[in-house]
Design an enzyme around this catalytic site. Sequence first.
Site, mmCIF file in Angstrom:
data_model
loop_
_atom_site.group_PDB
_atom_site.id
_atom_site.type_symbol
_atom_site.label_atom_id
_atom_site.label_comp_id
_atom_site.label_asym_id
_atom_site.label_seq_id
_atom_site.Cartn_x
_atom_site.Cartn_y
_atom_site.Cartn_z
ATOM 1 N N LYS A 116 0.824 -1.168 -0.100
ATOM 2 C CA LYS A 116 -0.066 0.016 -0.002
ATOM 3 C C LYS A 116 0.846 1.082 0.091
ATOM 4 C CE LYS A 116 -4.298 -1.748 1.467
ATOM 5 N NZ LYS A 116 -5.502 -1.665 2.196
ATOM 6 N N LYS A 196 -4.423 -10.695 -6.305
ATOM 7 C CA LYS A 196 -5.719 -11.144 -5.717
ATOM 8 C C LYS A 196 -6.859 -10.248 -6.101
ATOM 9 C CE LYS A 196 -5.388 -8.615 -1.528
ATOM 10 N NZ LYS A 196 -5.661 -8.468 -0.241
ATOM 11 N N LYS A 199 -10.494 -4.695 -3.781
ATOM 12 C CA LYS A 199 -11.235 -3.532 -4.311
ATOM 13 C C LYS A 199 -10.400 -2.528 -5.080
ATOM 14 C CE LYS A 199 -12.927 -3.926 0.140
ATOM 15 N NZ LYS A 199 -13.709 -3.930 1.382
#
Length: 324
Positions: A116, A196, A199
């Site tokens: 992230k 994966k 969102k």
Amino acid sequence: MPKPILISGIQPTGRLHLGNYLGALRNFVELQNSGKYQCLFFVADLHSLTAADFDAAKKQEEILGVARAYLAAGVDPKKSSVFVQSHIAESSELAWVFNTLAPVGELERMTQYKDKSAGRESVNVGLLTYPLLMAADILLYDAAVVPVGEDQLQHLELTRTLARKFNNRFGDTFVEPQPLMTKTPRVMSLTDPSKKMSKSLPEGCLFLDDSPADVKKKIMRAVTDSDSKVTFDPVQKAGVSNLLLIYEALSGKSVASLEKKYAGKGYGQFKADLADLAVVALAPFRELKPKTSNLKAALAAGDRKAKKLASAKMKDAKKKLGLL
Ligand code: AMP
Ligand code: TRP
């Protein structure tokens, strides 16, 4: 003997997808119905604030959206407690204590943090300390088991380390929790099976509230390969293998039996059948709309139960720390 406590949470960050369902939500319901655990499920709203661009005007609706998904999936407020993380101030309080126990280096090594923060100029501290709040969520309730997808295993390991560290230094206080994974702990993106389903890549998600037409379209267009054999090979045939695992999870039929069923048939029929299964499996999320008043009543009861457990544990931790 009281039943062991089971806890898990999902962030309210927009629409839930098939990865959340097969990796987490569906398992929550099976575990609840096994009758073996005292289950607590919460909406991880504080964690969702780490998405720096979140829309405050939508947050309440997103929080209720996760609670609604719990109930639509089959979480029964008569059997399980459903609550909102931020209503239990003790999570943040205990997370602070863990801030003083966890080495920065250990947090910097977390894969989710690395993913992230990669390539970003400014990263909020919450993204780094996120696993400490998660540890507090778990340890506050003496949870013995935590059902999660594979992406959360590292955070669970850190939680166990923190529990040990606290117990060794200040005396026995916290229970070391065990993770519980489903057979599909890592559902991959429909458009890029090397990543994966997440969102952050919405084009590869099958959302739980997608219309039947969208479900069909997305599965028919899911990325596969050019040899048209329905066989399981996660390295050479990542796309087909992902669809096979989804098919197995939705139908209860083994991958081996599916390979047999579709031998010599190509991808068209395989995908069409899978699309039909997915439309049926996701129907409750489109159709069941628990009343907001019922939802709020369930959350209020869940909050009360969680608060009772959390305040007792926090008091104990504070005594051990010399704060009381
Ligand atoms: P989140 O939406 O990140 O709060 O995740 C909620 C739950 O869904 C966690 O237990 C995750 O591990 C699980 N999860 C998220 N994405 C996937 C995926 N692609 N496959 C399996 N489980 C997942
Ligand atoms: N970090 C989890 C996720 O993104 C959500 C979460 C927060 C959680 N606290 C938790 C899951 C405690 C299990 C237990 O999926």
